[in-house]
Scaffold this active site. Structure first.
Site, PDB file in Angstrom:
ATOM      1  N   THR A 149       0.821  -1.212   0.000  1.00 17.43           N
ATOM      2  CA  THR A 149       0.000   0.000   0.000  1.00 17.43           C
ATOM      3  C   THR A 149       0.856   1.263   0.000  1.00 17.43           C
ATOM      4  O   THR A 149       1.985   1.250   0.532  1.00 17.43           O
ATOM      5  CB  THR A 149      -0.905  -0.007   1.257  1.00 17.43           C
ATOM      6  OG1 THR A 149      -1.472   1.290   1.425  1.00 17.43           O
ATOM      7  CG2 THR A 149      -0.136  -0.347   2.525  1.00 17.43           C
ATOM      8  N   ASP A 150       0.291   2.345  -0.524  1.00 18.77           N
ATOM      9  CA  ASP A 150       1.004   3.637  -0.472  1.00 18.77           C
ATOM     10  C   ASP A 150       1.164   4.132   0.967  1.00 18.77           C
ATOM     11  O   ASP A 150       1.991   5.005   1.241  1.00 18.77           O
ATOM     12  CB  ASP A 150       0.300   4.688  -1.343  1.00 18.77           C
ATOM     13  CG  ASP A 150      -1.106   5.062  -0.871  1.00 18.77           C
ATOM     14  OD1 ASP A 150      -1.626   4.426   0.067  1.00 18.77           O
ATOM     15  OD2 ASP A 150      -1.691   6.002  -1.451  1.00 18.77           O
ATOM     16  N   GLU A 151       0.369   3.572   1.897  1.00 19.92           N
ATOM     17  CA  GLU A 151       0.437   4.051   3.289  1.00 19.92           C
ATOM     18  C   GLU A 151       1.784   3.796   3.941  1.00 19.92           C
ATOM     19  O   GLU A 151       2.104   4.406   4.960  1.00 19.92           O
ATOM     20  CB  GLU A 151      -0.647   3.379   4.148  1.00 19.92           C
ATOM     21  CG  GLU A 151      -2.024   3.855   3.800  1.00 19.92           C
ATOM     22  CD  GLU A 151      -3.040   3.650   4.907  1.00 19.92           C
ATOM     23  OE1 GLU A 151      -2.655   3.489   6.083  1.00 19.92           O
ATOM     24  OE2 GLU A 151      -4.231   3.661   4.585  1.00 19.92           O
TER      25      GLU A 151
ATOM     26  N   TYR B 295      -1.480  -0.469  11.348  1.00 25.73           N
ATOM     27  CA  TYR B 295      -1.736  -1.117  10.050  1.00 25.73           C
ATOM     28  C   TYR B 295      -0.580  -0.851   9.086  1.00 25.73           C
ATOM     29  O   TYR B 295       0.018  -1.790   8.537  1.00 25.73           O
ATOM     30  CB  TYR B 295      -3.059  -0.611   9.436  1.00 25.73           C
ATOM     31  CG  TYR B 295      -3.142  -0.893   7.946  1.00 25.73           C
ATOM     32  CD1 TYR B 295      -3.253  -2.190   7.462  1.00 25.73           C
ATOM     33  CD2 TYR B 295      -3.075   0.151   7.005  1.00 25.73           C
ATOM     34  CE1 TYR B 295      -3.300  -2.459   6.094  1.00 25.73           C
ATOM     35  CE2 TYR B 295      -3.121  -0.101   5.636  1.00 25.73           C
ATOM     36  CZ  TYR B 295      -3.234  -1.413   5.191  1.00 25.73           C
ATOM     37  OH  TYR B 295      -3.268  -1.676   3.840  1.00 25.73           O
TER      38      TYR B 295
ATOM     39  N   LYS C  84       2.280  -3.386   7.422  1.00 29.31           N
ATOM     40  CA  LYS C  84       2.482  -3.577   5.978  1.00 29.31           C
ATOM     41  C   LYS C  84       3.936  -3.245   5.607  1.00 29.31           C
ATOM     42  O   LYS C  84       4.553  -3.955   4.803  1.00 29.31           O
ATOM     43  CB  LYS C  84       1.515  -2.691   5.174  1.00 29.31           C
ATOM     44  CG  LYS C  84       0.056  -3.088   5.250  1.00 29.31           C
ATOM     45  CD  LYS C  84      -0.276  -4.445   4.643  1.00 29.31           C
ATOM     46  CE  LYS C  84      -0.158  -4.486   3.140  1.00 29.31           C
ATOM     47  NZ  LYS C  84      -0.691  -5.778   2.589  1.00 29.31           N
TER      48      LYS C  84
HETATM   49  P1  NAD Z   1     -10.143  -6.595   2.704  1.00 27.45           P
HETATM   50  O1  NAD Z   1     -10.070  -6.264   4.158  1.00 27.45           O
HETATM   51  O2  NAD Z   1     -11.373  -6.286   1.943  1.00 27.45           O
HETATM   52  O3  NAD Z   1      -9.854  -8.153   2.483  1.00 27.45           O
HETATM   53  C1  NAD Z   1      -8.848  -8.834   3.173  1.00 27.45           C
HETATM   54  C2  NAD Z   1      -9.092 -10.329   3.009  1.00 27.45           C
HETATM   55  O4  NAD Z   1      -8.046 -11.041   3.679  1.00 27.45           O
HETATM   56  C3  NAD Z   1     -10.408 -10.798   3.611  1.00 27.45           C
HETATM   57  O5  NAD Z   1     -11.096 -11.620   2.700  1.00 27.45           O
HETATM   58  C4  NAD Z   1      -9.992 -11.582   4.838  1.00 27.45           C
HETATM   59  O6  NAD Z   1     -10.887 -12.626   5.193  1.00 27.45           O
HETATM   60  C5  NAD Z   1      -8.632 -12.108   4.416  1.00 27.45           C
HETATM   61  N1  NAD Z   1      -7.765 -12.425   5.560  1.00 27.45           N
HETATM   62  C6  NAD Z   1      -7.504 -11.637   6.642  1.00 27.45           C
HETATM   63  N2  NAD Z   1      -6.688 -12.279   7.500  1.00 27.45           N
HETATM   64  C7  NAD Z   1      -6.404 -13.480   6.939  1.00 27.45           C
HETATM   65  C8  NAD Z   1      -5.601 -14.581   7.336  1.00 27.45           C
HETATM   66  N3  NAD Z   1      -4.924 -14.569   8.502  1.00 27.45           N
HETATM   67  N4  NAD Z   1      -5.532 -15.654   6.529  1.00 27.45           N
HETATM   68  C9  NAD Z   1      -6.226 -15.694   5.362  1.00 27.45           C
HETATM   69  N5  NAD Z   1      -7.013 -14.684   4.942  1.00 27.45           N
HETATM   70  C10 NAD Z   1      -7.096 -13.579   5.712  1.00 27.45           C
HETATM   71  O7  NAD Z   1      -8.865  -5.905   2.067  1.00 27.45           O
HETATM   72  P2  NAD Z   1      -8.655  -5.189   0.656  1.00 27.45           P
HETATM   73  O8  NAD Z   1      -9.046  -3.781   0.763  1.00 27.45           O
HETATM   74  O9  NAD Z   1      -9.208  -6.043  -0.400  1.00 27.45           O
HETATM   75  O10 NAD Z   1      -7.045  -5.221   0.591  1.00 27.45           O
HETATM   76  C11 NAD Z   1      -6.347  -6.345   0.035  1.00 27.45           C
HETATM   77  C12 NAD Z   1      -4.861  -6.059   0.044  1.00 27.45           C
HETATM   78  O11 NAD Z   1      -4.594  -4.878  -0.700  1.00 27.45           O
HETATM   79  C13 NAD Z   1      -4.301  -5.819   1.445  1.00 27.45           C
HETATM   80  O12 NAD Z   1      -3.049  -6.436   1.532  1.00 27.45           O
HETATM   81  C14 NAD Z   1      -4.178  -4.293   1.531  1.00 27.45           C
HETATM   82  O13 NAD Z   1      -3.132  -3.931   2.413  1.00 27.45           O
HETATM   83  C15 NAD Z   1      -3.866  -3.945   0.095  1.00 27.45           C
HETATM   84  N6  NAD Z   1      -4.284  -2.599  -0.337  1.00 27.45           N
HETATM   85  C16 NAD Z   1      -5.574  -2.164  -0.127  1.00 27.45           C
HETATM   86  C17 NAD Z   1      -5.950  -0.904  -0.607  1.00 27.45           C
HETATM   87  C18 NAD Z   1      -7.361  -0.389  -0.431  1.00 27.45           C
HETATM   88  O14 NAD Z   1      -7.612   0.789  -0.707  1.00 27.45           O
HETATM   89  N7  NAD Z   1      -8.328  -1.191  -0.024  1.00 27.45           N
HETATM   90  C19 NAD Z   1      -5.018  -0.100  -1.278  1.00 27.45           C
HETATM   91  C20 NAD Z   1      -3.716  -0.583  -1.454  1.00 27.45           C
HETATM   92  C21 NAD Z   1      -3.364  -1.835  -0.992  1.00 27.45           C
HETATM   93  O1  DAU Z   2      -3.976   4.143   0.783  1.00 24.56           O
HETATM   94  C1  DAU Z   2      -4.298   2.773   0.723  1.00 24.56           C
HETATM   95  C2  DAU Z   2      -5.032   2.400   1.979  1.00 24.56           C
HETATM   96  O2  DAU Z   2      -6.321   2.977   1.876  1.00 24.56           O
HETATM   97  C3  DAU Z   2      -5.129   0.893   2.194  1.00 24.56           C
HETATM   98  O3  DAU Z   2      -3.841   0.401   2.406  1.00 24.56           O
HETATM   99  C4  DAU Z   2      -6.005   0.587   3.404  1.00 24.56           C
HETATM  100  O4  DAU Z   2      -6.182  -0.801   3.539  1.00 24.56           O
HETATM  101  C5  DAU Z   2      -7.354   1.244   3.217  1.00 24.56           C
HETATM  102  O5  DAU Z   2      -8.124   1.045   4.372  1.00 24.56           O
HETATM  103  C6  DAU Z   2      -7.192   2.741   2.951  1.00 24.56           C
HETATM  104  O6  DAU Z   2      -6.771   3.458   4.136  1.00 24.56           O
HETATM  105  P1  DAU Z   2      -7.396   4.871   4.533  1.00 24.56           P
HETATM  106  O7  DAU Z   2      -7.236   5.071   5.972  1.00 24.56           O
HETATM  107  O8  DAU Z   2      -6.914   5.950   3.619  1.00 24.56           O
HETATM  108  O9  DAU Z   2      -8.941   4.571   4.122  1.00 24.56           O
HETATM  109  P2  DAU Z   2     -10.324   4.852   4.873  1.00 24.56           P
HETATM  110  O10 DAU Z   2     -11.391   4.512   3.899  1.00 24.56           O
HETATM  111  O11 DAU Z   2     -10.371   4.238   6.217  1.00 24.56           O
HETATM  112  O12 DAU Z   2     -10.282   6.419   5.054  1.00 24.56           O
HETATM  113  C7  DAU Z   2     -10.122   7.303   3.947  1.00 24.56           C
HETATM  114  C8  DAU Z   2     -10.097   8.711   4.491  1.00 24.56           C
HETATM  115  O13 DAU Z   2     -11.398   9.032   4.995  1.00 24.56           O
HETATM  116  C9  DAU Z   2      -9.155   8.926   5.657  1.00 24.56           C
HETATM  117  O14 DAU Z   2      -8.614  10.241   5.588  1.00 24.56           O
HETATM  118  C10 DAU Z   2     -10.057   8.798   6.898  1.00 24.56           C
HETATM  119  C11 DAU Z   2     -11.360   9.360   6.394  1.00 24.56           C
HETATM  120  N1  DAU Z   2     -12.590   8.805   7.005  1.00 24.56           N
HETATM  121  C12 DAU Z   2     -12.734   7.451   7.010  1.00 24.56           C
HETATM  122  C13 DAU Z   2     -13.855   6.877   7.558  1.00 24.56           C
HETATM  123  C14 DAU Z   2     -14.014   5.374   7.589  1.00 24.56           C
HETATM  124  C15 DAU Z   2     -13.566   9.630   7.510  1.00 24.56           C
HETATM  125  O15 DAU Z   2     -13.436  10.872   7.469  1.00 24.56           O
HETATM  126  N2  DAU Z   2     -14.689   9.066   8.059  1.00 24.56           N
HETATM  127  C16 DAU Z   2     -14.855   7.715   8.116  1.00 24.56           C
HETATM  128  O16 DAU Z   2     -15.901   7.262   8.650  1.00 24.56           O
END
Ligand code: NAD
Ligand code: DAU
Length: 334
Positions: free
Chosen positions: A123-125, A147, A151
Site C-alpha cells: 500500500t502507499d500508506e 496497520y 504492511k
Molecule cells: P479486505 O479487508 O477487503 O480483504 C482482506 C481479506 O483477507 C479478507 O477476505 C480476509 O478474510 C482475508 N484475511 C484476513 N486475514 C487473513 C488470514 N490470517 N488468513 C487468510 N485470509 C485472511 O482488504 P482489501 O481492501 O481487499 O485489501 C487487500 C490487500 O490490498 C491488502 O493487503 C491491503 O493492504 C492492500 N491494499 C488495499 C488498498 C485499499 O484501498 N483497499 C489499497 C492498497 C493496498
Molecule cells: O492508501 C491505501 C489504503 O487505503 C489501504 O492500504 C487501506 O487498507 C485502506 O483502508 C485505505 O486506508 P485509509 O485510511 O486511507 O482509508 P479509509 O477509507 O479508512 O479512510 C479514507 C479517508 O477518509 C481517511 O482520511 C479517513 C477518512 N474517514 C474514514 C472513515 C471510515 C472519515 O473521514 N470518516 C470515516 O468514517
C-alpha cells in the site's frame, strides 16, 4: 499456471480473481481466505462451479496448510491482510499476526517449493504522509498506524527474501481503491450506504485529508501486468495522481444521490491521521505501460450505482458487530 491467491474473498482479492480468470483462460487459482469479518463468500458467488477456481478456507499463518498449498501451486499473489486503519488503532494484534507473521509463513512456503513468482500487494500508506510532491519507490518508509507499520514490515521481509534467498518476489504499493464489494467500514462504501439510509456521514476532523482514489479494476489490471511482466526484485507504485479531499468525495456522493449536505457530521479525528497520500506511478507507466482507464467521476458514479443495486449485500454486513465497534470508538451511530 496454478496460482495461490491469498485474501481472495475480500474486496480487491475477489475483484482480482474474477479479472484474472477472465483474462487468462488457461490458468487456475487456489483462493485461500480465512473469512474474517472482511472476507465474504457472497463476493464470489458468480465463480461457483468454475473448475479453474478452488476456494480453501484457512489462515495464512498456518505453516502446515501453506506447505501443502504451495506444493500444489506455481506462484503466490498475496492480498490477505487486516486492512482497516481504525481497527489497527483499537486492536493491533491481529495486524501483527496476519500481516507480518502470515507474510513470513507464505515466504517460507514459496521458498521451499521454488515458486516462479511471489507478488506482495502492499500500500502507499507505508510511505506515510507528505503535503507536497509524490513518493517514489526509492523513498524511505515512515508509516504512522499499526496497520501501515505492519504492511511496511511485511514489505521489508519480502525484500529480504529476494536479496537473501533469491526468491522471485515483487511488491506493488497502490493508493486508495474503491468499487464493488468494498466492506462498508471504508470511507466510500460507508458514506454511500449511510446516505442511502439517511444516516449521518461521519467526517473525521476538518475533512481536508487527501487520498488518491483508484478504481479497483485499474488496480487489478496493474497487478496482472506486474505479475506477468514486472522485473523480479522490483517495487511498483500504483496510483492515479488525482488526489481529492474527503469532503470532496462525500459531497460528490451526496450530490449524486440527491441527499442533503446536512447529513455531513464532523466527528473526532483519527489518531495519527495521515494528511495526504501521494505516490508517483511514473515507473509502472514508463516500464510496463500501465495507465488507469477509469476517471474518478465516472467510476465513482458507477460504484454508487452498484451499492444502490446491492442493498442486500451491504445491508447484511452493516447489521453486525462492525456497527457496535464504530459506536464505541467514535460515539456516532451508523
Ligand atoms: P479486505 O479487508 O477487503 O480483504 C482482506 C481479506 O483477507 C479478507 O477476505 C480476509 O478474510 C482475508 N484475511 C484476513 N486475514 C487473513 C488470514 N490470517 N488468513 C487468510 N485470509 C485472511 O482488504 P482489501 O481492501 O481487499 O485489501 C487487500 C490487500 O490490498 C491488502 O493487503 C491491503 O493492504 C492492500 N491494499 C488495499 C488498498 C485499499 O484501498 N483497499 C489499497 C492498497 C493496498
Ligand atoms: O492508501 C491505501 C489504503 O487505503 C489501504 O492500504 C487501506 O487498507 C485502506 O483502508 C485505505 O486506508 P485509509 O485510511 O486511507 O482509508 P479509509 O477509507 O479508512 O479512510 C479514507 C479517508 O477518509 C481517511 O482520511 C479517513 C477518512 N474517514 C474514514 C472513515 C471510515 C472519515 O473521514 N470518516 C470515516 O468514517
Amino acid at each position: 499456471m496454478n496460482i495461490l491467491v491469498t485474501g481472495g474473498a475480500g474486496f480487491i482479492g475477489s475483484n482480482f480473481v474474477r479479472h484474472f480468470l477472465e483474462k487468462h483462460p488457461s490458468d487456475s487459482i487456489v483462493n485461500l481466505d480465512k473469512l474474517t469479518y472482511a472476507g465474504n463468500l457472497d463476493n464470489l458467488t458468480d465463480l461457483e462451479g468454475n473448475s479453474r477456481h478452488r476456494f480453501v478456507p484457512g489462515d495464512i499463518t498456518d505453516p502446515v496448510l501453506l506447505d501443502q498449498l504451495a506444493a500444489e501451486t506455481d506462484a503466490i499473489i498475496h492480498f490477505a491482510a487486516e486492512t482497516h486503519v481504525d481497527r489497527s488503532i483499537v486492536a493491533p494484534e491481529a495486524f501483527i499476526k496476519t500481516n507480518i507473521q502470515g507474510t513470513f509463513v507464505l515466504l517460507e512456503a514459496s521458498r521451499k517449493h521454488k515458486h516462479k513468482r511471489f507478488l506482495h500487494i502492499s500500500t502507499d500508506e507505508v510511505y506515510g504522509s507528505r503535503l507536497e510532491g509524490d513518493f517514489t519507490e526509492k523513498d524511505v518508509l515512515t508509516p504512522s498506524s499499526p496497520y501501515s507499520a505492519s504492511k511496511a514490515s511485511s514489505d521489508l521481509l519480502v525484500s529480504s527474501y529476494h536479496k537473501t534467498y533469491g526468491l522471485p518476489a515483487m511488491i506493488t504499493r497502490c493508493s486508495n481503491n474503491y468499487g464493488p464489494y468494498q466492506f462498508p467500514e471504508k470511507l466510500i462504501p460507508l458514506m454511500i450506504s449511510n446516505a442511502l439510509e439517511d444516516k449521518s456521514l461521519p467526517v473525521y476532523g476538518d475533512g481536508l485529508y487527501i487520498r488518491d482514489w483508484l478504481y479497483v479494476l485499474d488496480h487489478c489490471e496493474a497487478i496482472d501486468q506486474v505479475f506477468h511482466r514486472g522485473e523480479i526484485g522490483e517495487i511498483y507504485n500504483i496510483g492515479s495522481e488525482s488526489g481529492k479531499t474527503n469532503l470532496e468525495i462525500v459531497q460528490f456522493i451526496l450530490n449524486t444521490l440527491g441527499k442533503p449536505m446536512s447529513l455531513i457530521e464532523h466527528v473526532k479525528d483519527r489518531p495519527a491521521h495521515d494528511r495526504r497520500y501521494a505516490v508517483s506511478p511514473q515507473k509502472i507507466q514508463s516500464v510496463l505501460g500501465w495507465q488507469p482507464t477509469y476517471s474518478i467521476e465516472s467510476a465513482l458514479e458507477k460504484t454508487i450505482r452498484w451499492y444502490c443495486d446491492h442493498l442486500d449485500w451491504w445491508g447484511r454486513i452493516k447489521s453486525g458487530e462492525y456497527r457496535d465497534m464504530y459506536e464505541k470508538i467514535y460515539g456516532v451511530s451508523l
